[in-house]
Motif scaffolding. Structure first.
Motif, PDB file in Angstrom:
ATOM      1  N   ALA A 188       0.948  -1.119   0.232  1.00 38.66           N
ATOM      2  CA  ALA A 188       0.254   0.212  -0.088  1.00 38.66           C
ATOM      3  C   ALA A 188       0.950   0.988   0.031  1.00 38.66           C
ATOM      4  O   ALA A 188       0.340   2.231  -0.537  1.00 38.66           O
ATOM      5  CB  ALA A 188      -0.676  -0.145   1.234  1.00 38.66           C
TER       6      ALA A 188
ATOM      7  N   ARG B 154      -3.325  -4.751   7.252  1.00 37.93           N
ATOM      8  CA  ARG B 154      -4.982  -4.874   6.201  1.00 37.93           C
ATOM      9  C   ARG B 154      -5.582  -4.626   8.164  1.00 37.93           C
ATOM     10  O   ARG B 154      -5.215  -5.230   9.332  1.00 37.93           O
ATOM     11  CB  ARG B 154      -5.122  -5.890   5.829  1.00 37.93           C
ATOM     12  CG  ARG B 154      -6.740  -7.246   5.864  1.00 37.93           C
ATOM     13  CD  ARG B 154      -6.814  -7.684   5.210  1.00 37.93           C
ATOM     14  NE  ARG B 154      -8.046  -8.750   4.556  1.00 37.93           N
ATOM     15  CZ  ARG B 154      -8.793  -9.632   4.660  1.00 37.93           C
ATOM     16  NH1 ARG B 154      -7.945 -10.355   4.777  1.00 37.93           N
ATOM     17  NH2 ARG B 154      -9.834  -9.644   4.492  1.00 37.93           N
TER      18      ARG B 154
ATOM     19  N   TRP C 167     -12.725   0.043   6.478  1.00 39.16           N
ATOM     20  CA  TRP C 167     -11.917   0.645   5.609  1.00 39.16           C
ATOM     21  C   TRP C 167     -11.682   1.954   5.688  1.00 39.16           C
ATOM     22  O   TRP C 167     -10.663   2.638   5.798  1.00 39.16           O
ATOM     23  CB  TRP C 167     -14.199   1.770   4.243  1.00 39.16           C
ATOM     24  CG  TRP C 167     -13.407   2.395   3.279  1.00 39.16           C
ATOM     25  CD1 TRP C 167     -12.749   1.287   1.930  1.00 39.16           C
ATOM     26  CD2 TRP C 167     -13.553   3.239   3.434  1.00 39.16           C
ATOM     27  NE1 TRP C 167     -12.938   2.637   1.257  1.00 39.16           N
ATOM     28  CE2 TRP C 167     -12.784   3.673   1.728  1.00 39.16           C
ATOM     29  CE3 TRP C 167     -13.966   4.550   3.802  1.00 39.16           C
ATOM     30  CZ2 TRP C 167     -12.939   5.065   1.152  1.00 39.16           C
ATOM     31  CZ3 TRP C 167     -14.021   5.856   3.806  1.00 39.16           C
ATOM     32  CH2 TRP C 167     -13.434   5.650   2.276  1.00 39.16           C
ATOM     33  N   LEU C 168     -12.026   3.369   6.838  1.00 38.04           N
ATOM     34  CA  LEU C 168     -11.807   3.855   7.269  1.00 38.04           C
ATOM     35  C   LEU C 168     -10.624   3.886   7.942  1.00 38.04           C
ATOM     36  O   LEU C 168      -9.587   4.544   7.719  1.00 38.04           O
ATOM     37  CB  LEU C 168     -12.839   4.729   8.632  1.00 38.04           C
ATOM     38  CG  LEU C 168     -14.017   5.024   7.275  1.00 38.04           C
ATOM     39  CD1 LEU C 168     -14.787   6.062   9.409  1.00 38.04           C
ATOM     40  CD2 LEU C 168     -13.695   6.767   7.292  1.00 38.04           C
TER      41      LEU C 168
ATOM     42  N   ASN D  56      -8.044   1.563   7.882  1.00 41.52           N
ATOM     43  CA  ASN D  56      -7.214   0.899   6.637  1.00 41.52           C
ATOM     44  C   ASN D  56      -6.694   2.431   5.478  1.00 41.52           C
ATOM     45  O   ASN D  56      -5.854   2.043   5.324  1.00 41.52           O
ATOM     46  CB  ASN D  56      -7.951   0.210   5.504  1.00 41.52           C
ATOM     47  CG  ASN D  56      -7.656  -1.742   6.005  1.00 41.52           C
ATOM     48  OD1 ASN D  56      -7.119  -2.159   6.384  1.00 41.52           O
ATOM     49  ND2 ASN D  56      -9.427  -2.081   6.050  1.00 41.52           N
ATOM     50  N   ARG D  57      -7.813   3.457   5.907  1.00 42.60           N
ATOM     51  CA  ARG D  57      -7.078   4.658   5.297  1.00 42.60           C
ATOM     52  C   ARG D  57      -6.423   5.169   6.150  1.00 42.60           C
ATOM     53  O   ARG D  57      -5.538   6.138   5.670  1.00 42.60           O
ATOM     54  CB  ARG D  57      -8.324   5.758   4.499  1.00 42.60           C
ATOM     55  CG  ARG D  57      -9.327   5.157   2.994  1.00 42.60           C
ATOM     56  CD  ARG D  57      -9.826   5.499   2.469  1.00 42.60           C
ATOM     57  NE  ARG D  57      -9.923   6.912   2.479  1.00 42.60           N
ATOM     58  CZ  ARG D  57      -9.490   7.593   1.624  1.00 42.60           C
ATOM     59  NH1 ARG D  57      -9.896   7.313   0.330  1.00 42.60           N
ATOM     60  NH2 ARG D  57      -8.943   9.684   1.056  1.00 42.60           N
ATOM     61  N   GLN D  58      -6.837   5.051   7.026  1.00 41.35           N
ATOM     62  CA  GLN D  58      -5.766   5.625   8.298  1.00 41.35           C
ATOM     63  C   GLN D  58      -4.667   5.633   7.862  1.00 41.35           C
ATOM     64  O   GLN D  58      -3.668   6.499   8.329  1.00 41.35           O
ATOM     65  CB  GLN D  58      -7.079   6.144   8.913  1.00 41.35           C
ATOM     66  CG  GLN D  58      -7.863   7.181   9.395  1.00 41.35           C
ATOM     67  CD  GLN D  58      -8.562   7.047  10.873  1.00 41.35           C
ATOM     68  OE1 GLN D  58      -8.763   5.810  11.202  1.00 41.35           O
ATOM     69  NE2 GLN D  58      -8.657   8.764  10.763  1.00 41.35           N
TER      70      GLN D  58
ATOM     71  N   ALA E 208      -2.848   3.918   6.295  1.00 37.64           N
ATOM     72  CA  ALA E 208      -2.148   4.001   4.595  1.00 37.64           C
ATOM     73  C   ALA E 208      -1.711   5.566   4.633  1.00 37.64           C
ATOM     74  O   ALA E 208      -0.285   5.751   4.260  1.00 37.64           O
ATOM     75  CB  ALA E 208      -3.012   4.020   3.802  1.00 37.64           C
ATOM     76  N   SER E 209      -2.173   6.185   4.762  1.00 40.74           N
ATOM     77  CA  SER E 209      -2.912   8.217   4.785  1.00 40.74           C
ATOM     78  C   SER E 209      -0.778   8.448   5.500  1.00 40.74           C
ATOM     79  O   SER E 209      -0.284   8.864   5.623  1.00 40.74           O
ATOM     80  CB  SER E 209      -3.160   8.476   5.130  1.00 40.74           C
ATOM     81  OG  SER E 209      -3.377   9.167   5.114  1.00 40.74           O
TER      82      SER E 209
ATOM     83  N   LYS F 114       1.928   6.464   4.825  1.00 37.82           N
ATOM     84  CA  LYS F 114       2.680   7.802   3.614  1.00 37.82           C
ATOM     85  C   LYS F 114       2.905   8.562   3.591  1.00 37.82           C
ATOM     86  O   LYS F 114       4.469   9.565   3.099  1.00 37.82           O
ATOM     87  CB  LYS F 114       1.857   8.485   2.357  1.00 37.82           C
ATOM     88  CG  LYS F 114       1.186   6.472   1.901  1.00 37.82           C
ATOM     89  CD  LYS F 114       0.089   6.394   0.906  1.00 37.82           C
ATOM     90  CE  LYS F 114      -0.417   5.075  -0.082  1.00 37.82           C
ATOM     91  NZ  LYS F 114      -1.386   4.947  -1.350  1.00 37.82           N
TER      92      LYS F 114
END
Length: 164
Positions: free
Chosen positions: A24, A125, A134-135, A137-139, A141-142, A145
Protein backbone atom coordinates in the motif's frame (compact mmCIF):
# COMPACT_ATOMS: atom_id res chain seq x y z
CA UNK A 1 -4.19 3.48 28.07
CA UNK A 2 -7.61 4.42 29.33
CA UNK A 3 -9.77 1.58 27.96
CA UNK A 4 -9.33 -2.14 28.53
CA UNK A 5 -7.78 -4.08 25.66
CA UNK A 6 -9.79 -6.72 23.83
CA UNK A 7 -8.46 -9.78 22.03
CA UNK A 8 -8.44 -9.72 18.22
CA UNK A 9 -8.59 -12.58 15.71
CA UNK A 10 -5.28 -14.45 15.47
CA UNK A 11 -4.40 -13.78 11.84
CA UNK A 12 -1.16 -14.07 9.86
CA UNK A 13 0.15 -14.59 6.33
CA UNK A 14 -3.12 -15.75 4.70
CA UNK A 15 -4.98 -12.72 6.09
CA UNK A 16 -2.19 -10.39 5.01
CA UNK A 17 -2.14 -11.89 1.51
CA UNK A 18 -5.70 -10.65 0.99
CA UNK A 19 -4.59 -7.01 1.53
CA UNK A 20 -5.25 -4.68 -1.42
CA UNK A 21 -3.23 -2.98 -2.77
CA UNK A 22 -0.08 -4.84 -1.96
CA UNK A 23 2.09 -3.01 -0.97
CA UNK A 24 0.00 0.00 0.00
CA UNK A 25 3.01 2.30 0.44
CA UNK A 26 6.61 2.39 -0.76
CA UNK A 27 9.49 4.72 -0.11
CA UNK A 28 13.01 4.68 -1.54
CA UNK A 29 15.74 5.64 0.92
CA UNK A 30 19.25 6.81 -0.01
CA UNK A 31 20.63 4.58 2.76
CA UNK A 32 21.55 0.92 3.07
CA UNK A 33 18.86 -1.44 4.31
CA UNK A 34 20.73 -1.79 7.62
CA UNK A 35 20.07 1.88 8.51
CA UNK A 36 16.32 1.63 7.82
CA UNK A 37 16.18 -1.65 9.75
CA UNK A 38 17.97 -0.02 12.69
CA UNK A 39 15.33 2.74 12.67
CA UNK A 40 12.53 0.14 12.73
CA UNK A 41 14.12 -1.51 15.78
CA UNK A 42 14.49 1.83 17.60
CA UNK A 43 11.38 2.15 19.82
CA UNK A 44 11.80 5.91 20.23
CA UNK A 45 12.19 6.46 16.48
CA UNK A 46 8.59 5.35 15.84
CA UNK A 47 7.36 8.31 17.91
CA UNK A 48 9.44 10.66 15.76
CA UNK A 49 8.06 9.71 12.33
CA UNK A 50 4.51 8.55 13.09
CA UNK A 51 1.79 9.93 15.39
CA UNK A 52 2.67 7.32 18.01
CA UNK A 53 3.04 8.23 21.68
CA UNK A 54 5.16 5.29 22.86
CA UNK A 55 6.58 1.97 21.64
CA UNK A 56 7.80 -0.68 24.08
CA UNK A 57 9.42 -3.92 22.98
CA UNK A 58 8.07 -6.47 25.48
CA UNK A 59 10.27 -9.37 24.33
CA UNK A 60 14.01 -9.61 24.84
CA UNK A 61 16.44 -9.44 21.94
CA UNK A 62 17.17 -11.09 19.64
CA UNK A 63 13.76 -10.39 18.12
CA UNK A 64 12.13 -13.12 16.03
CA UNK A 65 8.77 -14.73 15.26
CA UNK A 66 6.74 -14.50 18.46
CA UNK A 67 8.31 -11.21 19.54
CA UNK A 68 5.86 -8.82 21.21
CA UNK A 69 5.61 -5.09 21.67
CA UNK A 70 3.09 -2.51 22.87
CA UNK A 71 2.24 0.66 20.96
CA UNK A 72 0.39 3.63 22.40
CA UNK A 73 -1.32 6.29 20.30
CA UNK A 74 -2.78 8.75 22.78
CA UNK A 75 -5.34 6.78 24.79
CA UNK A 76 -5.27 3.92 22.28
CA UNK A 77 -3.19 0.87 23.02
CA UNK A 78 -2.15 -2.04 20.81
CA UNK A 79 -0.36 -5.23 21.83
CA UNK A 80 1.36 -6.72 18.79
CA UNK A 81 2.72 -10.20 18.06
CA UNK A 82 5.20 -10.67 15.21
CA UNK A 83 4.35 -13.57 12.91
CA UNK A 84 7.13 -12.95 10.37
CA UNK A 85 10.72 -11.93 11.06
CA UNK A 86 13.64 -11.95 8.64
CA UNK A 87 16.46 -10.09 10.34
CA UNK A 88 17.37 -6.95 8.44
CA UNK A 89 14.66 -7.43 5.82
CA UNK A 90 11.14 -8.07 7.09
CA UNK A 91 8.92 -7.71 10.13
CA UNK A 92 5.18 -8.40 10.16
CA UNK A 93 2.85 -8.34 13.13
CA UNK A 94 -0.78 -8.79 14.04
CA UNK A 95 -2.75 -6.75 16.51
CA UNK A 96 -3.16 -9.22 19.35
CA UNK A 97 -5.15 -6.95 21.69
CA UNK A 98 -6.19 -3.32 21.53
CA UNK A 99 -8.88 -0.85 22.44
CA UNK A 100 -9.51 -0.18 18.74
CA UNK A 101 -12.91 -1.24 17.34
CA UNK A 102 -11.35 -3.92 15.10
CA UNK A 103 -11.72 -7.66 14.62
CA UNK A 104 -8.18 -8.04 13.23
CA UNK A 105 -5.22 -6.05 11.99
CA UNK A 106 -1.77 -6.70 10.51
CA UNK A 107 1.15 -4.65 9.24
CA UNK A 108 4.09 -5.85 7.14
CA UNK A 109 7.38 -3.96 6.63
CA UNK A 110 9.69 -5.30 3.91
CA UNK A 111 13.05 -3.74 2.97
CA UNK A 112 14.53 -4.52 -0.46
CA UNK A 113 17.71 -3.28 -2.08
CA UNK A 114 17.27 -0.48 -4.62
CA UNK A 115 19.75 1.51 -6.72
CA UNK A 116 21.53 3.92 -4.38
CA UNK A 117 19.91 2.54 -1.23
CA UNK A 118 16.83 0.53 -0.38
CA UNK A 119 13.05 0.58 -0.59
CA UNK A 120 10.65 0.05 2.28
CA UNK A 121 7.41 -1.65 1.20
CA UNK A 122 4.50 -1.51 3.62
CA UNK A 123 1.29 -3.52 3.55
CA UNK A 124 -1.52 -3.59 6.11
CA UNK A 125 -5.01 -4.88 6.56
CA UNK A 126 -7.61 -4.21 9.24
CA UNK A 127 -11.09 -5.68 9.59
CA UNK A 128 -14.01 -4.02 11.32
CA UNK A 129 -17.70 -3.49 10.56
CA UNK A 130 -18.28 -1.36 7.43
CA UNK A 131 -17.43 1.48 7.02
CA UNK A 132 -15.06 1.47 9.99
CA UNK A 133 -12.67 -1.12 8.49
CA UNK A 134 -12.40 0.91 5.30
CA UNK A 135 -11.69 4.08 7.30
CA UNK A 136 -9.04 2.41 9.48
CA UNK A 137 -7.26 1.00 6.43
CA UNK A 138 -7.24 4.47 4.82
CA UNK A 139 -5.94 6.10 8.02
CA UNK A 140 -3.16 3.53 8.40
CA UNK A 141 -2.05 4.00 4.79
CA UNK A 142 -2.23 7.78 4.99
CA UNK A 143 -0.18 7.83 8.18
CA UNK A 144 2.55 5.61 6.76
CA UNK A 145 2.70 7.45 3.42
CA UNK A 146 3.16 10.79 5.17
CA UNK A 147 5.50 9.28 7.77
CA UNK A 148 8.03 7.59 5.49
CA UNK A 149 9.61 10.87 4.28
CA UNK A 150 9.89 11.84 7.96
CA UNK A 151 11.66 8.55 8.64
CA UNK A 152 14.14 9.37 5.87
CA UNK A 153 14.73 12.84 7.38
CA UNK A 154 15.17 11.30 10.84
CA UNK A 155 17.83 8.86 9.63
CA UNK A 156 19.60 11.64 7.71
CA UNK A 157 19.55 13.93 10.77
CA UNK A 158 21.27 11.42 13.07
CA UNK A 159 23.22 8.94 10.93
CA UNK A 160 25.31 7.55 13.80
CA UNK A 161 22.14 6.58 15.69
CA UNK A 162 21.17 4.31 12.80
CA UNK A 163 24.60 2.83 12.05
CA UNK A 164 25.68 5.08 9.18
Amino acid sequence: MAKALKKHDEVGEPYLSAAKPRPAARHTFPFPASAVWAALLDADAWTEWLPITKVTWTSPQPFRIGTTRTVEVGSRGIEEVFFAWQEGRRMAFRFDKSNLPLRAGVEDYVIVDAPGGCELQWTARASAPFPLGWLVNRQLASGIKSGLPKLEALIASDPARFGL
